[in-house]
Design a protein around this motif. Structure first.
Motif, PDB file in Angstrom:
ATOM      1  N   MET A  12       0.989  -0.859   0.024  1.00  0.00           N
ATOM      2  CA  MET A  12      -0.243  -0.061  -0.034  1.00  0.00           C
ATOM      3  C   MET A  12       0.897   1.472  -0.050  1.00  0.00           C
ATOM      4  N   THR A  13       0.259   2.329  -0.896  1.00  0.00           N
ATOM      5  CA  THR A  13       1.601   3.743  -0.785  1.00  0.00           C
ATOM      6  C   THR A  13       0.948   4.033   1.137  1.00  0.00           C
ATOM      7  N   ARG A  14       2.540   5.263   1.402  1.00  0.00           N
ATOM      8  CA  ARG A  14       2.341   5.011   2.662  1.00  0.00           C
ATOM      9  C   ARG A  14       1.216   6.437   3.350  1.00  0.00           C
ATOM     10  N   ASP A  15       0.945   6.886   2.328  1.00  0.00           N
ATOM     11  CA  ASP A  15      -0.184   7.919   2.176  1.00  0.00           C
ATOM     12  C   ASP A  15      -1.479   6.948   2.586  1.00  0.00           C
ATOM     13  N   GLY A  16      -1.649   6.022   2.576  1.00  0.00           N
ATOM     14  CA  GLY A  16      -2.896   5.281   1.944  1.00  0.00           C
ATOM     15  C   GLY A  16      -3.784   5.610   1.257  1.00  0.00           C
ATOM     16  N   SER A  17      -3.057   6.638   0.411  1.00  0.00           N
ATOM     17  CA  SER A  17      -4.117   6.766  -0.887  1.00  0.00           C
ATOM     18  C   SER A  17      -4.796   5.026  -1.825  1.00  0.00           C
ATOM     19  N   ALA A 190      -1.587  14.115  -5.041  1.00  0.00           N
ATOM     20  CA  ALA A 190      -0.573  14.187  -5.890  1.00  0.00           C
ATOM     21  C   ALA A 190      -0.145  12.557  -5.595  1.00  0.00           C
ATOM     22  N   THR A 191      -0.254  11.146  -5.061  1.00  0.00           N
ATOM     23  CA  THR A 191      -0.124  10.334  -5.464  1.00  0.00           C
ATOM     24  C   THR A 191      -0.629   9.781  -6.580  1.00  0.00           C
ATOM     25  N   VAL A 192      -2.472   9.929  -6.518  1.00  0.00           N
ATOM     26  CA  VAL A 192      -2.768   9.816  -7.967  1.00  0.00           C
ATOM     27  C   VAL A 192      -2.246   9.698  -9.078  1.00  0.00           C
ATOM     28  N   ASP A 193      -2.014  11.390  -9.104  1.00  0.00           N
ATOM     29  CA  ASP A 193      -1.008  11.799 -10.345  1.00  0.00           C
ATOM     30  C   ASP A 193       0.214  10.762 -10.606  1.00  0.00           C
ATOM     31  N   LEU A 194       1.129  10.853  -9.754  1.00  0.00           N
ATOM     32  CA  LEU A 194       2.300   9.656  -9.996  1.00  0.00           C
ATOM     33  C   LEU A 194       1.462   8.512 -10.222  1.00  0.00           C
ATOM     34  N   ILE A 195       0.189   7.441  -9.985  1.00  0.00           N
ATOM     35  CA  ILE A 195       0.255   6.866 -10.418  1.00  0.00           C
ATOM     36  C   ILE A 195       0.089   6.778 -11.989  1.00  0.00           C
ATOM     37  N   ALA A 201       4.542   3.148 -17.584  1.00  0.00           N
ATOM     38  CA  ALA A 201       5.654   2.165 -18.120  1.00  0.00           C
ATOM     39  C   ALA A 201       4.775   0.300 -18.215  1.00  0.00           C
ATOM     40  N   LEU A 202       3.977   0.333 -17.451  1.00  0.00           N
ATOM     41  CA  LEU A 202       3.441  -1.260 -17.108  1.00  0.00           C
ATOM     42  C   LEU A 202       2.872  -1.940 -18.090  1.00  0.00           C
ATOM     43  N   SER A 203       2.638  -1.203 -19.160  1.00  0.00           N
ATOM     44  CA  SER A 203       1.792  -1.621 -20.602  1.00  0.00           C
ATOM     45  C   SER A 203       1.787  -2.796 -20.544  1.00  0.00           C
ATOM     46  N   ASN A 204       3.577  -3.180 -21.037  1.00  0.00           N
ATOM     47  CA  ASN A 204       3.780  -4.847 -21.604  1.00  0.00           C
ATOM     48  C   ASN A 204       4.248  -5.512 -20.580  1.00  0.00           C
ATOM     49  N   ILE A 205       3.588  -5.846 -19.357  1.00  0.00           N
ATOM     50  CA  ILE A 205       4.664  -5.914 -18.431  1.00  0.00           C
ATOM     51  C   ILE A 205       4.599  -7.409 -18.431  1.00  0.00           C
ATOM     52  N   SER A 206       4.096  -8.467 -19.647  1.00  0.00           N
ATOM     53  CA  SER A 206       5.262  -9.481 -20.071  1.00  0.00           C
ATOM     54  C   SER A 206       6.103  -9.771 -20.234  1.00  0.00           C
ATOM     55  N   GLN A 207       6.841  -7.839 -21.124  1.00  0.00           N
ATOM     56  CA  GLN A 207       8.216  -7.891 -21.515  1.00  0.00           C
ATOM     57  C   GLN A 207       8.964  -7.696 -20.382  1.00  0.00           C
ATOM     58  N   ASN A 215       8.034  -9.079  -8.632  1.00  0.00           N
ATOM     59  CA  ASN A 215       7.275  -8.550  -8.004  1.00  0.00           C
ATOM     60  C   ASN A 215       7.822  -7.186  -7.987  1.00  0.00           C
ATOM     61  N   GLU A 216       8.920  -6.906  -7.239  1.00  0.00           N
ATOM     62  CA  GLU A 216       9.373  -5.956  -6.452  1.00  0.00           C
ATOM     63  C   GLU A 216       9.920  -5.073  -6.993  1.00  0.00           C
ATOM     64  N   ASP A 217      10.309  -4.983  -8.374  1.00  0.00           N
ATOM     65  CA  ASP A 217      10.880  -4.133  -9.428  1.00  0.00           C
ATOM     66  C   ASP A 217       9.602  -3.624  -9.953  1.00  0.00           C
ATOM     67  N   ILE A 218       8.470  -4.788 -10.264  1.00  0.00           N
ATOM     68  CA  ILE A 218       7.835  -4.017 -11.210  1.00  0.00           C
ATOM     69  C   ILE A 218       7.449  -3.348  -9.774  1.00  0.00           C
ATOM     70  N   ALA A 219       6.831  -3.338  -8.603  1.00  0.00           N
ATOM     71  CA  ALA A 219       6.484  -2.458  -7.732  1.00  0.00           C
ATOM     72  C   ALA A 219       6.772  -1.323  -7.974  1.00  0.00           C
ATOM     73  N   GLU A 220       8.320  -1.077  -8.281  1.00  0.00           N
ATOM     74  CA  GLU A 220       9.146  -0.268  -7.875  1.00  0.00           C
ATOM     75  C   GLU A 220       8.967   1.299  -8.320  1.00  0.00           C
ATOM     76  N   LEU A 221       8.276   0.031 -10.184  1.00  0.00           N
ATOM     77  CA  LEU A 221       8.448   0.774 -10.989  1.00  0.00           C
ATOM     78  C   LEU A 221       6.998   1.748 -11.323  1.00  0.00           C
ATOM     79  N   ALA A 222       5.786   0.775 -10.760  1.00  0.00           N
ATOM     80  CA  ALA A 222       5.109   1.110 -10.511  1.00  0.00           C
ATOM     81  C   ALA A 222       4.494   2.404  -9.947  1.00  0.00           C
ATOM     82  N   LEU A 223       5.360   3.093  -8.534  1.00  0.00           N
ATOM     83  CA  LEU A 223       4.824   3.329  -7.645  1.00  0.00           C
ATOM     84  C   LEU A 223       6.148   3.935  -7.430  1.00  0.00           C
ATOM     85  N   LYS A 224       7.314   4.727  -7.928  1.00  0.00           N
ATOM     86  CA  LYS A 224       8.458   5.614  -8.727  1.00  0.00           C
ATOM     87  C   LYS A 224       7.321   7.443  -7.957  1.00  0.00           C
TER      88      LYS A 224
END
Ligand SMILES: [Zn+2]
Length: 295
Positions: A12-17, A190-195, A201-207, A215-224
């Protein structure tokens, strides 16, 4: 058919968004493929659906709950069904596992054509039998867009969902997975805008999985640029929960008269007075004698 290796990361995002789930579903999809001998397009269509269902299952309120996702489209795949439990274990069914419409001009599998137009329905069985149902029109048949639209329209939950299944030349699944991000009530703008920004960056997730990302790497991309916490990692698998007893009850629910008719039909064809049922999720066969059904 013991397969391991598919996992779901939850946080979860730390701000609960927003809450997020990331799944690596390759092994789950290869187990599904063993059960159904799917064509590459059917592997992608059902594979995406079970990938989503597995994540959605883990959001159910309590142990014993299930969610059933059904695509009833007019494409050649026919009906596509995925059932997931509270632990994220999943089973699936595709009416025509050999569906193989022509590829898209860009060379990609045409899942949208295989699914076609029709309805997407959710049935959640919660709290020991209460049914919560919802239905929307299929938007594109590409699965992720349809399910995200379902959440937006039917449950009023803004959802980012990316699903991907890469099928190898030998028809096995080479890489697959998904990410689901759902906004919680009263999110920070602001969190919604960043998401939204990061979603590109997630459009081609199988790639991304094919490149060896975790999974952690992909979470890092999604929540940059968004502070977040990871809660847990769940091991999930393709698993059928059918049993001789459950299948027998299903036959009995047809009623005595119908069962007698079916037994008579068997006899007319010169066969034993017995009935065989095949589980549509795993292919297991169960045979019952007349005494077991009517005795
Ligand atoms: Zn089964």
């Amino acid at each position: 058919m013991k397969v391991q290796g598919s996992t779901i990361l939850r946080g979860m995002t730390r701000d609960g968004s927003a809450r997020f789930l990331v799944i690596n579903s390759r092994d789950m999809i290869n187990a599904m493929r063993e059960a159904h001998a799917t064509s590459p397009t059917a592997t992608a269509a059902l594979g995406r659906t079970i990938t989503a269902a597995s994540m959605i299952g883990t959001m159910l309120p309590e142990e014993g709950d299930t969610v059933t996702i059904t695509f009833a489209g007019d494409g050649e795949a026919g009906k596509i069904i995925a059932v997931a439990d509270y632990f994220g274990n999943v089973k699936g069914y595709i009416q025509n596992p050999l569906a193989s419409p022509p590829k898209k001009p860009n060379g990609k599998l045409n899942v949208g054509a295989a699914v076609g137009a029709g309805t997407l329905s959710f049935v959640k069985c919660v709290g020991g039998g209460d049914l919560q149902t919802g239905m929307t029109e299929i938007v594109s048949g590409e699965i992720a867009e349809d399910i995200a639209t379902y959440f937006a329209l039917s449950e009023q939950i803004p959802t980012v969902l990316s699903l991907g299944v890469r099928v190898d030349k030998d028809y096995t699944c080479l890489a697959a997975g998904g990410i689901l991000i759902q906004l919680l009530p009263f999110p920070e703008e602001a969190t919604v805008d960043l998401i939204e920004r990061n979603a590109a960056a997630l459009s081609n997730i199988s790639q991304l999985f094919e490149l060896g990302m975790s999974n952690e790497d992909i979470a890092e991309l999604a929540l940059k640029d968004i502070p977040y916490d990871i809660f847990d990692t769940l091991e999930v698998e393709y698993r059928c929960d059918c049993s001789a007893d459950r299948m027998r009850k299903k036959i009995l629910s047809l009623g005595r008269k119908e069962i007698e008719n079916m037994l008579d039909e068997q006899e007319r064809e010169g066969k034993d007075r017995s009935l065989t049922a095949v589980c549509r999720f795993c292919g297991s066969e169960y045979t019952y004698s007349e005494a077991e059904l009517l005795g």
